[in-house]
Design an enzyme around this catalytic site. Structure first.
Site, PDB file in Angstrom:
ATOM      1  N   ARG A 185     -11.912 -17.473  37.489  1.00 38.61           N
ATOM      2  CA  ARG A 185     -12.002 -17.617  38.952  1.00 38.61           C
ATOM      3  C   ARG A 185     -13.463 -17.637  39.396  1.00 38.61           C
ATOM      4  O   ARG A 185     -13.775 -17.961  40.530  1.00 38.61           O
ATOM      5  CB  ARG A 185     -11.291 -16.436  39.629  1.00 38.61           C
ATOM      6  CG  ARG A 185      -9.785 -16.553  39.592  1.00 38.61           C
ATOM      7  CD  ARG A 185      -9.187 -15.645  40.655  1.00 38.61           C
ATOM      8  NE  ARG A 185      -7.759 -15.873  40.782  1.00 38.61           N
ATOM      9  CZ  ARG A 185      -6.830 -15.059  40.293  1.00 38.61           C
ATOM     10  NH1 ARG A 185      -7.179 -13.965  39.645  1.00 38.61           N
ATOM     11  NH2 ARG A 185      -5.560 -15.331  40.454  1.00 38.61           N
ATOM     12  N   LYS A 240       0.882   2.405  23.318  1.00 40.76           N
ATOM     13  CA  LYS A 240      -0.214   3.054  22.577  1.00 40.76           C
ATOM     14  C   LYS A 240      -1.356   3.470  23.506  1.00 40.76           C
ATOM     15  O   LYS A 240      -2.105   4.403  23.212  1.00 40.76           O
ATOM     16  CB  LYS A 240      -0.717   2.157  21.451  1.00 40.76           C
ATOM     17  CG  LYS A 240      -1.179   0.764  21.875  1.00 40.76           C
ATOM     18  CD  LYS A 240      -2.665   0.652  22.083  1.00 40.76           C
ATOM     19  CE  LYS A 240      -2.994  -0.646  22.785  1.00 40.76           C
ATOM     20  NZ  LYS A 240      -4.382  -0.889  23.034  1.00 40.76           N
ATOM     21  N   ARG A 277     -11.175   2.432  26.900  1.00 41.35           N
ATOM     22  CA  ARG A 277     -11.059   2.914  28.293  1.00 41.35           C
ATOM     23  C   ARG A 277     -10.094   4.082  28.410  1.00 41.35           C
ATOM     24  O   ARG A 277     -10.341   5.060  29.092  1.00 41.35           O
ATOM     25  CB  ARG A 277     -10.520   1.786  29.168  1.00 41.35           C
ATOM     26  CG  ARG A 277     -11.445   0.659  29.330  1.00 41.35           C
ATOM     27  CD  ARG A 277     -10.698  -0.504  29.918  1.00 41.35           C
ATOM     28  NE  ARG A 277     -10.845  -1.676  29.086  1.00 41.35           N
ATOM     29  CZ  ARG A 277     -10.219  -2.809  29.261  1.00 41.35           C
ATOM     30  NH1 ARG A 277      -9.371  -2.930  30.253  1.00 41.35           N
ATOM     31  NH2 ARG A 277     -10.415  -3.817  28.476  1.00 41.35           N
ATOM     32  N   VAL A 311      -9.838  -1.227  34.220  1.00 39.84           N
ATOM     33  CA  VAL A 311      -8.404  -0.934  34.186  1.00 39.84           C
ATOM     34  C   VAL A 311      -8.098  -0.073  32.963  1.00 39.84           C
ATOM     35  O   VAL A 311      -8.560  -0.359  31.870  1.00 39.84           O
ATOM     36  CB  VAL A 311      -7.618  -2.256  34.078  1.00 39.84           C
ATOM     37  CG1 VAL A 311      -6.134  -2.000  34.033  1.00 39.84           C
ATOM     38  CG2 VAL A 311      -7.977  -3.168  35.233  1.00 39.84           C
TER      39      VAL A 311
END
Lengths: 560, 343
Positions: B35, B192, B256, B280
């Site tokens: 984008r 997981k 993360r 995220v």
């Protein structure tokens, strides 16, 4: 689209309005084509596996002998014994090179046995007598001042016009839920009443054993499927038979559940064998001609307030799930007095059988529009042939088609749930069973049925709020089109459940499923109550129980 | 077939860029959809994408574009490489352009929050595409982009999809394995992430490697229960998409989810921990889905349930660990996984 669950009488044709236009069903030409294809498939497989005609014959003989060892192998055992003897003799004397023709002979015999006895002249007669025959049955053959009207008892609902349109635009594969052996008769009537051309239909041999139903079956386009025959050669022949009919644009009807629902619940699993023939026939037709007529799959649900063989079905379900021994019980269809009394019971009661047609789908599970064009979930037109193309050319791919079939079966299962009709008898049974289950929440189904014993009473004070809760949940589901409600439920609420439900469940079955007193309902056949309540199983309704299936329950950190 | 594949990679995050690079290195045509016009310009003009793959010289066969129609018009295979919570939106944009003969591969590891659907299910709900698959396994994007040895798994029921993905990705540095268990591979890829949060918590609490192994292994057993309950293949748990992915996610303190777990164990709130990561963390949503599925199928998943309580019910990490250690024990292996000696 009809979302109100009312009959679309305007779209129903007068009997005899449409004469069958194509007469592909059955016949020796189809049998020859089937034989040729099965032989080609065997040759093709032999090239990979190295299986010789000898191997095929030995396997066939083995299965046919095994079948005879079973006391329930069906009629004509002596004849079959003779045939096996002949085949063995021919096998022993045939030269190695000519054994392939023996295999061909076996396939040819199978194909001839499967082929229907369809005759367009008899079709006209058979269809014209169905309504009066049904009416006579329902009245016990006695003249009556109140002439029984089959149209009032068998309601044809849902996407009736879409089905009629689909039958004009292409080839229809009608795939109903399977409740009772009477389904074939009811659907034969529906097809005729909607002015549709005859449908080919694979019917179990047991249907032919009943003289009256057998007559209709033979002449309404049925071909025989003998479920006791497990010979792979026979199964291949049956499937190829269905393929050939579909490829020749013959409308077809089959029950993808494979067998009648034993528990009374709407199908939650479909057999993919016959269903798989839809996609393969689609591919073959497009390889043969780019201008092929489209194919449509039309789901259909049958909702009966009373089921002829409910006792034996639930008994089979419980014995199969509850213990290691499968108890083979009687087949009510083979007892003429039994099903006559059932039909009369149905006639004397103010009850209706709902035959509900869902929206036609293409073989890949997409909805189709009024022009027969496939549409995606957002309503955009799409070219369905591209599902089976690679680099712009239609190609055969068995693994791909198996997956398409699996996904089609999921679409059908979902349509069955949405198009099933909740009836007063099923609502009453569901509510009563929930009340009884609540008394013994820790018991599994089998213990519960044992503890309940021959009688168990539920007071109306306990039952009424249970029915109310259930109706609220059902109305919510119906509002989002996740189930259909019978008209009496919409208009009458709890009192309709009690009035119609009690009347239905006290008729026909002996002893009756339940008895009503002033302030309570006494359940006299808990297993049958379970059968009728199961029609509403799988909707997440309040009072749902766990229907038994093999599963492991894990607890804590470890596994017990 | 010797001709090059026409591949569209939808999503130009670090995994999307890495995949596009590998496919182009294998000699196929790649359209990479983003984008971000600036990123497209950077890729097309300089063959770099500094924010997503710093230092990587992207193969010249990768052509970036900002129009979805341009990306997929001539494509045979689509790789959809967007976060699971953005997956439906991308599929909706894709729907008017999709064709029944497109093959599409989900590269997202998560379930949809509200519906708990898998990504291939979302894809089939929103588009006419039926030939779908999922790519999963121990695949740290940067390592793969740098050409370090790795293995991945393509799960699909369509041989055409499996062979196209293998052709597109397979090379001496990246081995592609096949599976037919789409459901199992997708579920394991999502679940997981929850255990990675747990591993991060254990790491931060410094309770030792034994405790970490205990937590992760019992969690793996629960993953197997879920996979079995939904009708997928429990053996998939032992594959690249199961234990393979779990090992890399739980071992890597840079992941993360792992970092999120560590932040929570330091006593930070979920909101603060997420802010700190700035990306995220799929495990936050996946723990909700795991609990929902466990309720639906009536199975117990105490490890997942306690991590979920820490994430969404403010249960202190130490308390959760303590509660887990107090649970009754039973046989180590689930019944279905036991051999004749242990059954």
């Amino acid at each position: 689209m009809d979302t109100l669950g009312t009959t679309q009488r305007a779209n129903i044709h007068a009997p005899g309005q449409h004469a069958p236009k194509r007469h592909v069903i059955g016949g020796s030409a189809v049998a020859r084509e089937v034989t040729q294809r099965v032989m080609q498939a065997l040759d093709g497989a032999a090239a990979h596996s190295g299986r010789t005609p000898d191997d095929v014959l030995v396997e066939t003989l083995y299965h046919r002998q095994q079948r005879l060892a079973d006391p329930n192998c069906g009629p004509n055992a002596d004849q079959e014994r003779e045939r096996i003897k002949e085949l063995r003799r021919a096998f022993a004397h045939a030269r190695a090179g000519s054994r392939s023709s023996l295999v061909e002979q076996v396939v040819n015999d199978y194909a001839a046995e499967i082929a229907g006895h369809f005759d367009p002249r008899v079709y006209g007669f058979a269809t014209s007598v169905i309504p009066s025959a049904l009416a006579a049955l329902l009245h016990g053959g006695k003249p009556s001042t109140h002439l029984f009207d089959v149209d009032e008892r068998i309601l044809l609902e849902g996407e009736v016009s879409a089905l009629q349109r689909a039958a004009r635009q292409g080839t229809v594969v009608l795939v109903p839920t399977h409740v009772s052996n009477l389904d074939s008769l009811v659907l034969g009537y529906a097809i005729y009443r909607l002015g549709l051309p005859p449908f080919a239909y694979g019917a179990g041999l047991n249907l032919f054993s009943n003289p009256v139903i057998g007559f209709f079956m033979r002449h309404l386009g049925a071909f025989t499927v003998d479920r006791t025959k497990l010979d792979p050669l026979y199964l291949a022949t049956v499937k190829e038979y269905a393929s050939v009919l579909l490829e020749q644009s013959q409308h077809m009807l089959f029950f993808p559940g494979g067998t009648r629902s034993r528990s009374g619940a709407v199908e939650s699993h479909l057999k993919l064998g016959f269903l798989g023939r839809v996609v393969s026939a689609y591919v073959n037709r497009h390889i043969a001609s780019s201008q092929s007529r489209p194919m449509f799959v039309v789901p259909c649900t049958l909702s009966y307030p009373l089921v002829l063989e409910a006792e034996s079905l639930i008994e089979q379900y419980l014995s199969k799930r509850g213990g290691p021994h499968f108890v083979d019980v009687r087949d009510e269809l083979e007892e003429p007095t039994r099903w006559l009394s059932f039909l009369r019971g149905l006639g004397s009661l103010d009850v209706e059988v709902h035959v509900r047609f869902g929206q036609p789908l293409d073989p890949f599970g997409n909805l189709i529009d009024e022009h027969g064009v496939s549409r995606d979930t957002h309503g955009r037109a799409l070219d369905a042939t591209r599902y089976v193309q690679a680099d712009g050319v239609v190609v055969r791919d068995a693994a791909r088609d198996a997956e398409y079939t699996r996904s089609l079966s999921e679409q059908l299962l979902s349509a069955y749930k949405h198009e099933a009709v909740a009836l007063p008898s099923s609502v009453l049974a569901f509510a009563l069973f929930s009340c009884l289950h609540r008394r013994f929440p820790r018991l599994d189904l089998f213990h519960l049925l044992r503890v309940l014993g021959p009688t168990a009473s539920v007071s109306l004070a306990e039952l009424d709020p249970e029915i109310d809760r259930l109706l609220v949940a059902l109305e919510r589901l119906a509002a989002s089109c996740q189930i259909q409600l019978a008209p009496e439920l919409r208009s009458g609420g709890r009192s309709a459940v009690l009035e119609h439900g009690v009347a239905t469940l006290t008729e026909y079955h002996r002893p009756a499923v339940l008895r009503r007193s002033a302030a309570a309902i006494e359940v006299t056949q808990p297993s049958l109550l379970l059968y009728y309540r199961n029609h509403l199983e799988g909707y997440g309704l309040p009072g749902a129980i766990e229907l038994p299936q093999a599963r492991e329950r894990n607890a804590g950190w470890g596994s017990t | 077939m010797s001709h090059s594949l026409r591949v569209a990679v939808l999503g130009a995050g670090n995994w999307g860029v890495a995949l596009a690079h590998v496919v182009a290195c294998n000699g196929h045509h790649v359209q990479l959809w983003t984008r971000d016009a600036q990123q497209a310009e950077e890729i097309n003009a300089e063959h770099r994408s500094e924010r997503q793959q710093p230092g990587l010289a992207i193969a010249p066969g990768v052509h970036a574009c900002v129009g979805l129609a341009d990306a997929i018009e001539h494509a045979d295979v689509l790789f959809i490489v967007v976060p699971s919570q953005a997956f439906r939106d991308v599929c909706r944009s894709l729907a008017p352009l999709a064709r029944p003969d497109h093959a599409a591969v989900s590269c997202a590891k998560g379930l949809e929050t509200r519906t708990h659907l898998r990504m291939t299910q979302v894809l089939m709900q929103e588009t006419c595409i039926r030939q779908v698959g999922v790519l999963s396994g121990p695949n740290i994007a940067n390592e793969i982009a740098q050409g370090q040895p790795a293995g991945t798994v393509i799960a699909t029921r369509f041989p055409r999809v499996a062979s196209a993905v293998t052709r597109a990705l397979s090379c001496r540095r990246l081995r592609v394995f096949e599976s037919s268990d789409v459901c199992g591979v997708e579920l394991l890829g999502a679940l997981k992430n929850v255990l990675a949060i747990g591993a991060g918590m254990a790491e931060q609490l410094a309770v030792g490697d034994n405790a970490k192994a205990l937590l992760v292994t019992r969690g793996l057993s629960e993953m197997m229960r879920i996979v079995l309950a939904v009708g997928a293949e429990p053996a998939t748990t032992a594959g690249l998409a199961g234990i393979g992915d779990l090992m890399v996610t739980c071992a890597s303190p840079l992941s993360r989810n792992h970092r999120l777990g560590a932040a929570l164990a330091r006593g930070e709130s979920l909101a603060a921990a997420l802010r700190q990561i700035g990306m995220v963390a799929e495990g936050v949503y996946a723990s909700r889905s795991a609990c929902e599925l466990a309720g639906r199928y009536d199975i117990e998943i105490p490890v997942f349930a306690h991590i979920d309580k820490v994430l969404h019910e403010n249960m202190p990490v130490g308390e959760a660990l303590d509660a887990l250690m107090g649970l009754p024990t039973g046989h180590d292996l689930p019944h279905f996984a036991r051999g004749p000696l242990t059954r």
